[in-house]
Design an enzyme around this catalytic site. Structure first.
Site, mmCIF file in Angstrom:
data_model
loop_
_atom_site.group_PDB
_atom_site.id
_atom_site.type_symbol
_atom_site.label_atom_id
_atom_site.label_comp_id
_atom_site.label_asym_id
_atom_site.label_seq_id
_atom_site.Cartn_x
_atom_site.Cartn_y
_atom_site.Cartn_z
ATOM 1 N N CYS A 96 -4.655 -0.889 -1.243
ATOM 2 C CA CYS A 96 -5.148 0.485 -1.172
ATOM 3 C C CYS A 96 -6.568 0.557 -1.729
ATOM 4 C CB CYS A 96 -4.219 1.408 -1.942
ATOM 5 S SG CYS A 96 -3.875 0.810 -3.597
ATOM 6 N N CYS A 111 0.864 -1.182 0.000
ATOM 7 C CA CYS A 111 0.000 0.000 0.000
ATOM 8 C C CYS A 111 0.898 1.229 0.000
ATOM 9 C CB CYS A 111 -0.983 -0.015 1.165
ATOM 10 S SG CYS A 111 -0.227 0.136 2.781
ATOM 11 N N CYS A 160 -2.718 4.175 -5.776
ATOM 12 C CA CYS A 160 -2.295 2.814 -5.479
ATOM 13 C C CYS A 160 -0.936 2.577 -6.130
ATOM 14 C CB CYS A 160 -3.335 1.845 -6.021
ATOM 15 S SG CYS A 160 -3.258 0.224 -5.295
#
Length: 161
Positions: free
Chosen positions: A82, A10, A90
């Site tokens: 994400c 993430c 992302c």
């Protein structure tokens, strides 16, 4: 048998990817290993993530927020967590790996009462845990026969749950 390395990726590596790494490693055996990283790590693990994992009986020793530049190994599978639907950028991993997206809202951005914020962390954990359990229940001989394309499709299906 080769160890399968899974990277949960993430942006900040303080909540979701940490929750996924710890949960995956607590639920799997010796032939799979999860790690986590962020494209722009915060430098700390969110205290609510650590407290939630501890309440769930999942070890937290050794968890820290790290950059994808500092990975201890090369991932075979990269799963981004994400929430791109929320306008969050992302990260894109360009190394050779099977990729999937399991978007989860960032509980670190939750607002409201203590109960509402805690519920956001619990929800993120429950979504990730359910997806990890489905992943770990896959019939691995089938993926060895079907190859990376079949596994990538199955990982994408899991991320839609």
């Amino acid at each position: 048998m080769k160890t399968l390395n899974i990277l949960f990726l993430c942006t900040g590596n303080s909540c979701r990817s940490i929750l996924a790494e710890a949960t995956f490693n607590a639920l799997t055996g010796p032939h799979m290993h999860a790690m986590s990283a962020g494209s722009h790590p915060t430098g700390f693990v969110h205290p609510r993530s650590l407290a939630l994992l501890q309440r769930a009986g999942i070890p937290t020793a050794g968890l820290y927020s790290k950059s994808w530049d500092d990975l201890p190994g090369t991932p075979d599978i990269v799963i981004t967590v994400c929430a791109s639907a929320a306008g969050e950028t992302c990260p894109a991993y360009f190394g050779p790996a099977i990729r999937a997206h399991w978007g989860v809202d960032d509980p670190a951005k939750a607002t409201g009462s203590e109960a509402e914020i805690e519920a956001a962390f619990t929800t993120a954990y429950q979504i990730l845990r359910r997806r990890i359990e489905v992943f770990l229940a896959l019939p691995w001989t089938r993926w060895e026969e079907g190859g990376d394309v079949a596994l990538q499709a199955e990982l994408a299906r899991i991320g839609e749950q």
